[in-house]
Design an enzyme around this catalytic site. Structure first.
Site, PDB file in Angstrom:
ATOM      1  N   GLU A 313       5.877  -2.562  -0.269  1.00 38.83           N
ATOM      2  CA  GLU A 313       4.612  -2.629   0.462  1.00 38.83           C
ATOM      3  C   GLU A 313       4.609  -1.744   1.714  1.00 38.83           C
ATOM      4  OE1 GLU A 313       3.820  -6.788   1.077  1.00 38.83           O
ATOM      5  OE2 GLU A 313       3.662  -7.185  -1.056  1.00 38.83           O
ATOM      6  N   GLU A 433       4.984  -7.422  -8.044  1.00 35.39           N
ATOM      7  CA  GLU A 433       4.746  -8.801  -7.636  1.00 35.39           C
ATOM      8  C   GLU A 433       3.366  -9.188  -8.138  1.00 35.39           C
ATOM      9  OE1 GLU A 433       5.052  -9.471  -3.434  1.00 35.39           O
ATOM     10  OE2 GLU A 433       6.967  -8.407  -3.245  1.00 35.39           O
TER      11      GLU A 433
END
Length: 701
Positions: A313, A433
């Site tokens: 991220e 994810e």
């Protein structure tokens, strides 16, 4: 979650994925406006929205096609009376229908072909039509590019320069490799924990037995997130703690011995120090390169089933905007690629995983990563994104209680974008994810049946789009001590979705009044390509025509069957049925006796206030909060529907509904707030609260 682990993980979403989740709400309307501005030869504005009843999120991107500008003001008029509630990356004000957005300090300069983006939440009634024109710095759209003028300031972002790969592009079949990884699982909140060791966020120490049992569930890949921040020495060498590195190698070795494909990365480093790269580029890059140099050397002779992810991220604080974010991530990804490929051994051809900014799926971010992958000209590269669902549904806010058409479209739009950008070009994609953001609190934030429908469809559509998925599990799903699933019904649905479809229905609940006449009740079946096989209670089949009827997709339980099933009509679930289909898992239908809930007067404080509640068999879906003048009260004041768990929460065993300090923190002192509680039976109950300093009074009238 609770304690340090919960607080830190939630902080991660607020700092990083919250902005990402809002951006992922945006569904492009395909509207582009050409505008001209003072000291700019031309530009365009992309305006996109995603809406729900009464509210919407908008994203606006200004692309400068001509001379650089330093300081900008974008104006437009809402054609349908919309109102702006809150904004990010710009200061947005409005007078009536006229809206003005001005730059904030870090995105004032837009170089030639550069962009500046901002977003806002708004409200609407009647219609939410898009603006028909924009003006930049007072100049309305002309639809053409005029002559250039001397730049007022030089471009603030240097051009991207990247060294070529140090080795020829390795041969490989990345698509087949990633397909073999499906399905995958995350060892979350363990080695990524920000603390002394892998138990810092409450999970037990990893054992070989844990990994053996996860492998036995049918998972073929495991992502092992690792935060390195607290486990290396100072500059200039940033030497990794040998004990920490050896522990990582031990667990990676166990996973490879189990037959897993294994991913390791730099995880929360992304928001702990990598995010300072816009203002401290040299230090960040030196630290990042030093870590990957050591990690590459440590694992260069490991199985090719091990692969590296450059950073989790990625995000950048105080950058000048999207263009600089893309440039910095490109620099990280290409530096990572160069270091790994040059380290020798199996790393010359090892699969490498590259993320988009924030691991978002919006088209601009996907295009940026595609440009990097194309530039690197390496067949053994994998793209990765994350997916946590349509934000109102994912956290249960703004009335997002159901897996409806809007929530489904958000999923298909995101998966379609990465499929069309990458998979169609033979670049594989890992959804590194996935889950629901509400799971960071607990898995009951979203109603069970709606949750099951989300995961049933997600597994199906990911397969359609040839995406490998890796379930985020921070300990809330698989119990790492007992090796049992905490929600076996959810797990059964997830596992089934990998290979087939399951039938569902409009609800998993049928409510029957506790008193009075019992009538027939109907549900809509979602066949999802299956055929309906019948209803069963335990081992007993119900009789079609007598206990139930089916007309098209309409399933109706007869009054006589419901009378038998509810028995003495005690509050709550009296019976559970299984709707069986030709494939997949059965759909549970609870038969519930209820009466309208009863709330009582109460007093308390902003830090501890609870409404005595007789639920009488019913379950709470959501809560609205409004002032006497009809305006919205409490956090997220662009919607009347408040966020489940964050502002209110039912306590069924304690017979109360709690209102949180977070809720009262954004309630006007002395103002009377009318709460409307919506229950899954369809019942609504109103209640009133008034805050006076730290004291709260609640009344039913």
């Amino acid at each position: 979650m609770a304690g340090t682990r919960g607080t830190t993980r939630r902080t991660r979403w607020r700092l990083g994925m919250f902005t990402g989740a809002l951006t992922m709400l945006l569904v492009s309307l395909g509207m582009t406006f050409a505008v001209s501005a003072h000291a700019a030869a031309g530009c365009k504005v992309d305006y996109s929205t995603n809406q729900w009843p009464g509210g919407f999120t908008a994203n606006v991107t200004v692309t400068n096609l001509g001379d650089p500008v330093n300081g900008w003001r974008l104006t437009w008029a809402f054609p349908s009376g919309q109102q702006v509630a809150q904004a990010w990356n710009a200061t947005v004000t409005a007078t009536g229908a006229n809206v003005t957005a001005t730059n904030v300090g870090y995105n004032a300069a837009i170089g030639t072909n550069g962009t500046a983006s901002f977003g806002f939440n708004g409200s609407w009634t009647g219609a939410n039509n898009a603006p028909t024109s924009f003006a930049l710095n007072g100049v309305t759209c002309t639809g053409s590019v005029g002559p250039t003028t001397p730049p007022t300031t030089p471009p603030t972002t240097p051009p991207v320069t990247t060294p070529p790969p140090t080795t020829p592009p390795p041969a490989g079949d990345a698509m087949a490799y990633v397909a073999a990884m499906q399905p995958g699982w995350n060892l979350g909140n363990t080695f990524d924990a920000v603390g002394a060791d892998e138990t810092a966020w409450g999970n037990p120490r990893v054992t070989q037995a844990q990994l053996d049992n996860i492998r036995a569930q049918g998972f073929n890949s495991i992502r092992i997130p690792i935060t390195w921040s607290n486990h290396h020495g100072p500059a200039p060498t940033y030497t990794i703690d040998p004990a920490w590195l050896n522990r990582i190698k031990e667990v990676v070795g166990w996973a490879l011995d189990d037959g897993f494909y294994v991913m390791i990365n730099l995880h929360h480093d992304s928001w702990q120090w990598i995010n300072t790269m816009p203002t401290d580029r040299t230090t960040v890059l030196n630290r990042y390169n030093a870590l990957w140099t050591q990690i590459s050397a440590a694992f260069k002779d490991h199985s090719p089933k091990l692969h590296f992810e450059s950073v989790n991220e990625p995000q950048f604080a105080n950058s000048s905007g999207d263009a600089q974010n893309a440039q910095l991530l490109n620099e990280l990804n290409t530096s990572f690629h160069r270091i790994v490929r040059a380290s020798g051994g199996g790393n010359a051809t090892r699969m490498l995983v590259l993320p988009t900014v924030y691991t978002q799926t919006d088209q601009a971010r996907a295009d940026e990563l595609l440009a990097t992958i194309t530039q690197l000209n390496d067949r053994n590269l994998i793209a990765t994104v994350h997916f946590y669902g349509y934000w109102p549904f994912s956290v249960n806010v703004a009335g997002g209680t159901r897996f409806d058409a809007t929530t489904q479209k958000d999923l298909t739009d995101q998966f379609d974008r990465v499929y069309n950008t990458f998979v169609t070009r033979n670049i594989p994609v890992i959804v590194g994810e996935y889950g629901l953001l509400g799971f960071d609190r607990h898995t009951g934030t979203i109603q069970q049946g709606e949750k099951l429908k989300f995961f049933e469809f997600l597994g199906h559509y990911a397969k359609q789009r040839r995406l490998t998925t890796q379930l985020w599990d921070n300990g809330q799903h698989f119990n790492r001590t007992t090796f049992q699933w905490r929600d076996p019904e959810l797990w059964a649905q997830i596992k089934s979705s990998w290979t087939t479809r399951s039938g569902t229905a409009s609800s998993d609940q049928v409510y029957v009044p506790r008193t009075g006449t019992i009538t027939a009740k109907s549900l809509t079946l979602n066949l999802n390509g299956t055929t309906f096989q019948g209803l069963r209670q335990g081992t007993t089949n119900l009789v079609q025509g007598t206990d139930y009827t089916v007309s098209g997709s309409q399933l109706t339980l007869t009054a006589s069957a419901l009378t038998r099933l509810v028995g003495n009509r005690a509050y709550g679930v009296n019976a559970s049925l299984q709707a069986r289909f030709s494939t997949g898992v059965p759909w549970r239908i609870d038969i519930i006796s209820h009466d309208p809930p009863v709330l009582s007067n109460a007093t308390g404080t902003t830090a501890a206030f609870a409404i005595p509640t007789q639920f009488r068999g019913d379950q709470l879906a959501t809560m609205e909060a409004k002032y006497a003048d009809g305006s919205n009260a409490g956090p997220h004041n662009w919607t009347s529907f408040k966020e489940f768990d964050v502002t209110f929460a039912p306590d069924y065993t304690g017979n109360r509904i709690t209102l949180t300090e977070t809720f009262f923190g954004e309630v006007n002192d002395g103002a009377r707030v009318t709460l409307t509680f919506h229950f899954w039976s369809g019942a609504t109950v109103t209640y009133h609260v008034t805050k006076s300093g730290s004291s709260v009074t609640g009344t039913t009238s």
